[in-house]
Design an enzyme around this catalytic site. Structure first.
Site, PDB file in Angstrom:
ATOM      1  N   ARG A 142       0.852  -1.185   0.000  1.00 16.05           N
ATOM      2  CA  ARG A 142       0.000   0.000   0.000  1.00 16.05           C
ATOM      3  C   ARG A 142       0.889   1.238   0.000  1.00 16.05           C
ATOM      4  NH1 ARG A 142      -2.315  -3.380   3.799  1.00 16.05           N
ATOM      5  NH2 ARG A 142      -4.446  -3.996   3.306  1.00 16.05           N
ATOM      6  N   LYS A 165      -2.005  -0.281   7.843  1.00 14.98           N
ATOM      7  CA  LYS A 165      -3.445  -0.509   7.946  1.00 14.98           C
ATOM      8  C   LYS A 165      -3.791  -1.645   8.908  1.00 14.98           C
ATOM      9  CE  LYS A 165      -7.630  -1.376   5.334  1.00 14.98           C
ATOM     10  NZ  LYS A 165      -8.223  -1.584   4.024  1.00 14.98           N
ATOM     11  N   HIS A 224      -3.762   3.708  -5.017  1.00 12.12           N
ATOM     12  CA  HIS A 224      -4.056   2.284  -4.843  1.00 12.12           C
ATOM     13  C   HIS A 224      -3.889   1.503  -6.146  1.00 12.12           C
ATOM     14  CE1 HIS A 224      -4.992   0.314  -1.187  1.00 12.12           C
ATOM     15  NE2 HIS A 224      -5.994  -0.388  -1.675  1.00 12.12           N
ATOM     16  N   ARG A 270      -0.896  -1.034  -6.120  1.00 13.28           N
ATOM     17  CA  ARG A 270      -1.161  -2.321  -5.472  1.00 13.28           C
ATOM     18  C   ARG A 270      -2.085  -3.185  -6.332  1.00 13.28           C
ATOM     19  NH1 ARG A 270      -1.292  -4.629  -0.133  1.00 13.28           N
ATOM     20  NH2 ARG A 270      -3.323  -5.410   0.489  1.00 13.28           N
ATOM     21  N   HIS A 281      -6.330 -10.478   2.601  1.00 16.81           N
ATOM     22  CA  HIS A 281      -7.774 -10.475   2.407  1.00 16.81           C
ATOM     23  C   HIS A 281      -8.360 -11.725   3.046  1.00 16.81           C
ATOM     24  CE1 HIS A 281      -7.651  -7.720  -1.414  1.00 16.81           C
ATOM     25  NE2 HIS A 281      -7.477  -7.056  -0.297  1.00 16.81           N
ATOM     26  N   TYR A 326     -11.256  -6.976  -6.019  1.00 15.50           N
ATOM     27  CA  TYR A 326     -10.278  -5.924  -5.740  1.00 15.50           C
ATOM     28  C   TYR A 326      -9.337  -5.683  -6.921  1.00 15.50           C
ATOM     29  CZ  TYR A 326      -6.413  -3.604  -3.312  1.00 15.50           C
ATOM     30  OH  TYR A 326      -5.426  -2.727  -2.943  1.00 15.50           O
TER      31      TYR A 326
END
Length: 180
Positions: free
Chosen positions: A40, A63, A128, A131, A154, A163
């Site tokens: 990230r 995160k 983003h 990633r 995830h 995603y």
């Protein structure tokens, strides 16, 4: 917040690399490191020169607060070796031009990526995207959603596929072929 997409087209990736390389070595390395690590932006910006001198990134994700070790690709290691040569270990990898030793801001990273995306005519690009681009091409090459799910932390394969935009690709193809 707007939804951002991976860069699916390898020719567009190459054009973005060329553009950024002509503009700034730092900006080029931010892009290359992001699309080759899957980190990230919040984990890329605090990296220091000493972090790039190993064969892997060892960090605590901002995160999730999980400890993570990501092996660098051979190509990324070569690029980083050239990039950090002669620089101090404590210097930020993506150093701001403002202040003595500060990383660029998230908003500056966004501006850098938007400028390169505009150059190649891409919409839906943000920080983003780095990633997601890594994830998309990793999946296309290895077809191992379970491993990618682990890399991204995830909880479900469906989340990972959505995603990285693979589900969107399938829906787009289905709609192009649909007729009544």
């Amino acid at each position: 917040m707007n939804y951002v997409h991976p860069v699916r087209d390898t020719d567009q990736i190459a054009e973005m690399k060329k553009y950024l390389q002509r503009k700034s070595e730092r900006d080029y390395m931010l892009f290359v490191t992001g699309i080759n690590s899957g980190l990230r932006i919040s984990d890329l910006l605090p990296l220091r020169v000493k972090d790039a001198k190993k064969t892997y990134f060892d960090l605590r994700e901002q995160k999730t607060r999980k400890q993570k070790r990501i092996e660098m690709t051979p190509g990324l290691r070569r690029e980083l070796k050239k990039y950090v040569d002669g620089r101090e270990d404590d210097e930020y990898l993506f150093k701001s031009r403002e202040g003595l030793n500060k990383p660029i801001s998230r908003s500056m990273a966004y501006k850098i990526l938007r400028e390169a995306a505009d150059y190649v005519g891409l919409d839906g690009v943000g920080t983003h995207t780095l990633r997601k681009t890594f994830g998309y091409h990793f999946y296309k090459r290895h077809k191992d959603v379970a491993l990618l799910m682990e890399i991204f932390n995830h909880s479900d394969e469906k989340i990972t596929l959505r995603y990285i935009g693979v589900n969107q690709d399938s829906m787009d193809r289905a709609m192009k072929d649909f007729k009544i």
